[in-house]
Motif scaffolding. Structure first.
Motif, short mmCIF file in Angstrom:
data_model
loop_
_atom_site.label_atom_id
_atom_site.label_comp_id
_atom_site.label_asym_id
_atom_site.label_seq_id
_atom_site.Cartn_x
_atom_site.Cartn_y
_atom_site.Cartn_z
N GLN A 140 -71.63 2.74 7.04
CA GLN A 140 -72.86 2.63 7.96
C GLN A 140 -72.64 2.52 9.31
OE1 GLN A 140 -75.86 2.17 6.63
NE2 GLN A 140 -75.57 1.71 4.39
N SER A 141 -71.32 2.42 9.83
CA SER A 141 -70.87 2.59 11.00
C SER A 141 -70.69 3.91 11.82
CB SER A 141 -69.50 1.91 10.95
OG SER A 141 -68.86 1.81 12.50
N HIS A 142 -71.09 3.70 13.07
CA HIS A 142 -70.95 4.99 14.01
C HIS A 142 -69.44 5.14 14.39
CE1 HIS A 142 -70.79 1.80 16.79
NE2 HIS A 142 -70.01 2.33 17.70
N ASP A 143 -68.56 4.06 14.03
CA ASP A 143 -67.17 4.58 14.44
C ASP A 143 -66.35 3.29 13.43
OD1 ASP A 143 -64.71 4.65 15.11
OD2 ASP A 143 -64.81 4.94 17.35
N PRO A 144 -65.97 3.57 12.28
CA PRO A 144 -65.53 2.68 11.30
C PRO A 144 -64.17 2.31 11.81
CG PRO A 144 -65.36 4.98 10.56
CD PRO A 144 -66.42 4.97 11.58
N ARG A 145 -63.54 3.11 12.55
CA ARG A 145 -62.16 2.59 13.19
C ARG A 145 -62.13 1.52 13.93
NH1 ARG A 145 -61.01 8.18 16.36
NH2 ARG A 145 -63.23 7.69 16.96
N ILE A 146 -63.15 1.22 14.63
CA ILE A 146 -63.42 0.00 15.15
C ILE A 146 -63.60 -1.28 14.28
CG2 ILE A 146 -65.01 -1.31 16.91
CD1 ILE A 146 -65.89 1.50 18.09
N VAL A 147 -64.29 -0.97 13.41
CA VAL A 147 -64.51 -2.05 12.56
C VAL A 147 -62.98 -2.35 11.76
CG1 VAL A 147 -65.73 -2.63 10.47
CG2 VAL A 147 -66.96 -1.21 11.99
N LEU A 148 -62.47 -1.03 11.23
CA LEU A 148 -61.12 -1.26 10.68
C LEU A 148 -60.16 -2.22 11.43
CD1 LEU A 148 -60.80 1.95 8.76
CD2 LEU A 148 -60.97 -0.51 7.68
N ARG A 149 -60.16 -1.86 12.78
CA ARG A 149 -59.33 -2.59 13.86
C ARG A 149 -59.56 -4.15 14.06
NH1 ARG A 149 -60.16 1.77 17.31
NH2 ARG A 149 -58.56 3.41 17.02
N GLU A 150 -60.99 -4.42 13.77
CA GLU A 150 -61.18 -5.67 13.91
C GLU A 150 -61.10 -6.44 12.65
OE1 GLU A 150 -63.75 -7.89 16.31
OE2 GLU A 150 -61.87 -6.99 16.84
N ILE A 151 -61.17 -6.09 11.57
CA ILE A 151 -60.79 -6.66 10.26
C ILE A 151 -58.89 -6.63 10.32
CG2 ILE A 151 -60.25 -6.14 7.67
CD1 ILE A 151 -63.18 -4.42 7.90
N LEU A 152 -58.20 -5.66 10.80
CA LEU A 152 -56.99 -6.02 10.77
C LEU A 152 -56.69 -7.07 11.76
CD1 LEU A 152 -54.23 -4.60 10.12
CD2 LEU A 152 -54.39 -3.29 12.26
#
Length: 259
Positions: free
Chosen positions: A112-124
């Motif tokens: 659902q994300s426009h940029d999943p890399r941002i989400v993954l960095r936040e999860i990390l």
């Protein structure tokens, strides 16, 4: 973040609430059982989160940016013996300190994300060193539908197109491991799986699916799909009790934050 492409109509939330950790998240259970603190990122109506709470030794938190989904999750989890904490939050900017969780789970969230890399960095960031990240994301282009199942086939074809228009990626599972590695995760396992679903619409879960498909706000609200939404509503009303097999394709990832 524009939110879940499916929207938050009552039929949609009821259908999504049929998801369970022992089905959609069974691959993650051995890795997350006994975790001290679990985060469900993009929890929706919270049915998987409630299952995750049973795996946690201390607590479980579910976050979603949709207030209606969070209200639904809070109300339906009250009777659970160990109910999670549900918070309204954008997954692109998690409201937690670094190293706050032992495990993080995502189910059809990154798509659902426009940029999943941002989400993954936040999860990390919020995952403690050595902590586990488990994710399951779709590869909708690899779905298969029995010829009898014209309604689900039409629905998911339209959903994939609408998801892209909404800034997401309905085939994100195909690059899930690459994305995880690129932001710094150590990938433990990555596999393609197929979930077979027999579609008789005389079951409660399928009744909810056809109700959701026939009243798809995300289709009806977009001029590009309004005619197709009308066709799906007509098909839903005529679907009867025909049986057919649908095979949904997913990628399942287990990764950890390197020590």
């Amino acid at each position: 973040m524009r939110g879940n492409t499916l929207g938050n109509a009552p039929a949609t939330l009821q259908y999504l609430a049929t998801r369970r950790i022992h089905r959609e998240g069974v691959f993650a259970i051995p890795h997350m059982l006994g975790s001290e603190k679990i985060l469900d990122c993009g929890c929706g109506p919270g049915s998987i989160t409630s299952g995750l709470a049973k795996l946690a030794n201390q607590f479980c938190v579910g976050i979603d940016n949709d207030p209606i989904s969070i209200r639904f999750a809070r109300e339906t989890s009250l009777l659970a013996r160990r109910h999670p904490l549900f918070i309204i939050s954008d997954m692109h900017s998690l409201p937690f300190p670094s190293d706050a969780f032992t495990s993080v789970f995502c189910h059809t969230t990154l798509m659902q994300s426009h940029d999943p890399r941002i989400v993954l960095r936040e999860i990390l960031r919020v995952l403690e060193v050595g902590g586990i990240f488990a994710a399951r994301e779709p590869i909708i282009s690899k779905n298969y539908y029995d010829p009898n199942l014209r309604l689900p086939a039409a629905f998911f074809h339209c959903f994939g197109s609408a998801c892209r228009l909404n800034g997401g990626d309905p085939d994100l599972g195909a690059r899930l491991d690459e994305l995880a590695r690129n932001v710094g995760f150590e990938v433990i396992s990555y596999q393609y799986v197929h979930q077979d679903i027999l579609h008789p619409n005389n079951t409660e879960e399928n009744r909810l699916f056809f109700c959701m498909a026939g009243n798809s706000e995300f289709l009806s609200s977009r001029a590009k799909f309004s005619d197709k939404a009308h066709d799906i509503r007509i098909a839903a009303s005529r679907s009867g009790n025909r049986l057919g097999l649908a095979t949904h394709a997913y990628a399942e990832l287990i990764a950890c934050k390197e020590r």
